[in-house]
Design a protein around this motif. Structure first.
Motif, PDB file in Angstrom:
ATOM      1  N   VAL A 187       0.834  -1.200   0.000  1.00  0.00           N
ATOM      2  CA  VAL A 187       0.000   0.000   0.000  1.00  0.00           C
ATOM      3  C   VAL A 187       0.870   1.252   0.000  1.00  0.00           C
ATOM      4  N   ALA A 232       1.777   1.860  -3.439  1.00  0.00           N
ATOM      5  CA  ALA A 232       0.651   2.414  -4.193  1.00  0.00           C
ATOM      6  C   ALA A 232       0.484   3.901  -3.907  1.00  0.00           C
ATOM      7  N   ALA A 233       0.657   4.314  -2.648  1.00  0.00           N
ATOM      8  CA  ALA A 233       0.564   5.730  -2.302  1.00  0.00           C
ATOM      9  C   ALA A 233       1.676   6.529  -2.977  1.00  0.00           C
ATOM     10  N   ARG A 282       3.181   5.769  -5.754  1.00  0.00           N
ATOM     11  CA  ARG A 282       2.897   5.842  -7.192  1.00  0.00           C
ATOM     12  C   ARG A 282       1.828   6.882  -7.489  1.00  0.00           C
ATOM     13  N   LEU A 283       0.887   7.049  -6.579  1.00  0.00           N
ATOM     14  CA  LEU A 283      -0.149   8.067  -6.780  1.00  0.00           C
ATOM     15  C   LEU A 283       0.458   9.467  -6.730  1.00  0.00           C
ATOM     16  N   PHE A 334      -3.684   6.960   3.170  1.00  0.00           N
ATOM     17  CA  PHE A 334      -4.304   5.651   2.910  1.00  0.00           C
ATOM     18  C   PHE A 334      -4.551   4.981   4.256  1.00  0.00           C
ATOM     19  N   ALA A 366      -3.833   5.115 -11.232  1.00  0.00           N
ATOM     20  CA  ALA A 366      -3.069   4.889 -10.001  1.00  0.00           C
ATOM     21  C   ALA A 366      -4.002   4.758  -8.800  1.00  0.00           C
ATOM     22  N   ARG A 379      -5.566   1.227  -9.113  1.00  0.00           N
ATOM     23  CA  ARG A 379      -4.584   0.214  -8.742  1.00  0.00           C
ATOM     24  C   ARG A 379      -4.313   0.237  -7.242  1.00  0.00           C
ATOM     25  N   GLY A 380      -4.284   1.426  -6.653  1.00  0.00           N
ATOM     26  CA  GLY A 380      -4.031   1.530  -5.237  1.00  0.00           C
ATOM     27  C   GLY A 380      -5.136   0.901  -4.402  1.00  0.00           C
ATOM     28  N   THR A 383      -4.860  -2.793  -4.701  1.00  0.00           N
ATOM     29  CA  THR A 383      -3.737  -3.271  -3.893  1.00  0.00           C
ATOM     30  C   THR A 383      -4.147  -3.390  -2.430  1.00  0.00           C
TER      31      THR A 383
END
Length: 359
Positions: free
Chosen positions: A18, A21-22, A24-25, A35, A348, A351-352, A355
């Protein structure tokens, strides 16, 4: 400079995923990200990015933000409690409760149509809420709900009520007036007494005309003339009953957990809320594959029975979701910064969320 914060030193594989993912955002265009994830017995918060452009101040883990359209589930709970009390009928018309508000077609639109966005009403926001100078000119202006509804009432219906879904904030402005009419009190008072106080959501506020966000919070930005402009302060009356609430990821998680554990609604009303429109009626609703009464049924990689809502308002975007059994929950807030938020960033987000819930 981008700061990355991890909430706990004992980082699990899920938390690491996670966090990625954060990050990447942020790389895709967000300024800062919160998140909050709960999966089974595991719960944590991760943040990424910065709270303010030109600063290295990290995003606060408990930061407040404008939840925008996630206001609608709060409003829907109040309406459905009134249904349970026998004070409101979802299948009566707008005209029967608020005569003259929609003079051309109020006798054809039901309260259920409003709540599930099948009214066919024109979305008043399409007439004026565009990025740029308009926002700067009006950001502190008070908008009366009757005036915004009148914009829609002057337009023809987009389609016959009940035949299609089209997301429309006008619907919930009318619901706000309906709550006021039935209870004799404002929808803000009703949400406070029926939801915020029983659940002790002390970090959640309905600001009315107050342009401020209580601290702590990250700042939000809008691209105007090719430059990021700080739009943190705004009079949220143009969002009103459709999107004015300010909250935190923790309070949102508490709200959705209470809703799906039966603490806010009786079973018949909860069933009404979570009975989705057929997928073929849904168009242009990111991640949404169905809409109930103030709640979206959400697409995901694992075909989970996932419900929640997405939201956006100048400077801030939010997503909240839970499985029906509460085993997997996510609350995501991010601020917009010095980049346009385009398709890469939207992917993103998707996907996040997958994930957090499905990995």
């Amino acid at each position: 400079m981008t700061q990355t914060t991890i909430a706990r030193p004992d980082v699990s594989a899920l938390q690491e995923a996670v966090q990625g993912a954060a990050d990447r955002l942020v790389a895709a265009g967000a300024a800062g990200v919160q998140f909050r994830v709960a999966r089974g017995d595991e719960a944590f918060v991760v943040t990424s990015g910065i709270a303010e452009l030109g600063s290295d101040r990290p995003v606060p883990e408990n930061g407040r933000f404008r939840i925008s359209c996630i206001t609608k589930p709060f409003v829907a709970v109040v309406v459905l409690q009134l249904v349970a009390e026998g004070r409101l009928d979802l299948d009566r018309t707008v005209e029967s409760y608020l005569p003259g508000l929609l003079p051309e077609y109020g006798d054809r639109i039901t309260i259920r149509n409003l709540m599930q966005h099948t009214s066919g009403l024109y979305n008043y926001m399409d007439s004026f809420q565009k990025p740029g100078e308009r926002f700067l000119r009006d950001r502190y202006r008070h908008f009366a709900p009757e005036d915004l509804i009148a914009i829609a009432a002057a337009k023809p219906l987009e389609f016959e009520p009940g035949t299609r879904f089209m997301y429309c904030n006008t619907n919930y402005f009318i619901i706000g007036l309906l709550i006021d009419k039935i209870t004799g009190r404002s929808y803000r008072d009703e949400i406070t007494e029926r939801v915020l106080e029983p659940l002790r959501l002390t970090e959640t506020v309905l600001p009315g005309d107050d342009p401020n966000i209580p601290e702590p919070h990250a700042r939000g930005y809008m691209q105007i003339g090719g430059e990021p402009v700080d739009v943190t302060l705004m009079n949220p009356s143009e969002a009103g009953c459709a999107g004015e609430i300010i909250s935190t990821t923790a309070d949102l998680d508490t709200f959705f957990a209470a809703l799906f554990s039966g603490k806010l609604l009786n079973e018949p009303e909860f069933t009404e809320m979570t009975t989705p429109l057929p997928p073929e009626m849904i168009e242009n609703l990111p991640m949404g594959i169905g809409y109930g009464l103030g709640l979206m049924k959400l697409e995901n990689d694992d075909d989970l029975d996932l419900w929640g809502h997405g939201a956006g308002i100048p400077g801030y975007a939010t997503f909240a979701a839970t499985t029906r059994d509460l085993n997997a929950r996510v609350q995501l807030s991010f601020t917009l910064g010095d980049k346009d938020f385009g398709p890469e960033a939207e992917q993103a987000v998707i996907r996040g969320v997958n994930t957090a819930l499905c990995s």
